[in-house]
Design an enzyme around this catalytic site. Structure first.
Site, PDB file in Angstrom:
ATOM      1  N   GLN A   1     -14.549  10.064  48.304  1.00 54.94           N
ATOM      2  CA  GLN A   1     -14.356  10.185  46.856  1.00 54.94           C
ATOM      3  C   GLN A   1     -12.904  10.528  46.542  1.00 54.94           C
ATOM      4  OE1 GLN A   1     -17.103  13.245  45.662  1.00 54.94           O
ATOM      5  NE2 GLN A   1     -18.791  11.836  45.316  1.00 54.94           N
TER       6      GLN A   1
ATOM      7  N   THR B   1     -27.874  12.125  43.173  1.00 56.13           N
ATOM      8  CA  THR B   1     -26.571  12.521  42.654  1.00 56.13           C
ATOM      9  C   THR B   1     -26.192  11.537  41.562  1.00 56.13           C
ATOM     10  OG1 THR B   1     -24.185  12.545  43.173  1.00 56.13           O
ATOM     11  CG2 THR B   1     -25.581  11.269  44.604  1.00 56.13           C
TER      12      THR B   1
ATOM     13  N   CYS C   1     -24.459  16.010  36.295  1.00 58.21           N
ATOM     14  CA  CYS C   1     -24.211  16.323  37.697  1.00 58.21           C
ATOM     15  C   CYS C   1     -25.437  17.085  38.148  1.00 58.21           C
ATOM     16  CB  CYS C   1     -22.946  17.172  37.863  1.00 58.21           C
ATOM     17  SG  CYS C   1     -22.763  17.878  39.514  1.00 58.21           S
TER      18      CYS C   1
END
Length: 232
Positions: free
Chosen positions: A52, A83, A196
């Site tokens: 990421q 996620t 999130c």
């Protein structure tokens, strides 16, 4: 009941919540000793976070795609990615398997639409808040999506990675999130997406005066509904 394939570990803190929520929902719907039929492939989040940070989403997608292949071979009927952020690479993952993936943003947008809301705010990692892969998916349902100011996005992201993913729930961080939420409500947000899967560990509906859409809860329940009713 179908078997749910879970790509988890991002972080394991929220994956544990998924497991609890799915089993509670199966028990609520079916009673007795019923529990969720599921298979969990938990990745090493340090590896994923590394990709990421480098912007190497292709490599991250390949890693999760291999996890999906393992779940498919193990007998999963469909998959959930536990996620929000890694739905950015859902096309890479889907390209490696035949069974479908239940998209977290779609499940969330359905809940928002059912609530009759048309403008919501989105909290999540900087990737989720700033890039189009998630916002555009929600907006495709005719919903306007607000995000926090730049400096707030930076701090929200820091708290996720440096605290929530490590199981740390700080009072000061909760107060910060609630102030950001208040600002967004004052800017016209009718509801708040906890975009999130760790934020729901810190912020609850009773903390906020507008509807809160906890994506972990929504996604887990949507997975159970699909597993029990098989897409009916």
């Amino acid at each position: 009941m179908e078997t749910i394939g879970m790509i988890g570990g991002m972080s394991w803190e929220s994956s544990a919540e998924y497991y609890r929520l799915m089993n509670e929902e199966v028990k609520r719907q079916l009673g007795g000793l019923h529990s969720a039929k599921c298979i969990l492939y938990s990745v090493d989040f340090q590896e994923i976070e590394h990709y990421q940070a480098r912007g190497d989403w292709e490599k991250a997608g390949q890693v999760l795609g291999e996890a999906a292949q393992s779940l498919e071979k193990a007998g999963a009927d469909f998959i959930i990615i536990c996620t929000n952020t890694m739905h950015k690479v859902i096309d890479i993952i889907q390209g490696k398997i035949v069974i479908p993936i239940l998209h977290i943003a779609d499940a969330t947008a359905h809940q928002i639409t059912e609530a009759g809301l048309r403008k919501v705010a989105l909290l999540g990692t900087k990737y989720t808040m700033e890039q189009d892969f998630y916002k555009a998916r929600i907006e495709g349902f005719g919903i306007d999506v607000l995000v926090p100011q730049t400096e707030d996005r930076t701090e929200i992201n820091r708290i996720i990675y440096e605290e929530l993913c490590l199981g740390q729930m700080e009072t000061t961080s909760k107060e910060y999130y609630l102030q950001v939420i208040e600002d967004l409500v004052n800017s016209g947000a009718q509801g708040i997406i906890l975009g999130c899967t760790e934020i729901g560990l810190l912020i609850k509906q009773e903390d906020v005066n507008v509807p809160v859409f906890d994506t972990t809860v929504i996604h887990a329940r949507a997975a159970v509904n699909r597993a029990i009713h098989k897409g009916e």
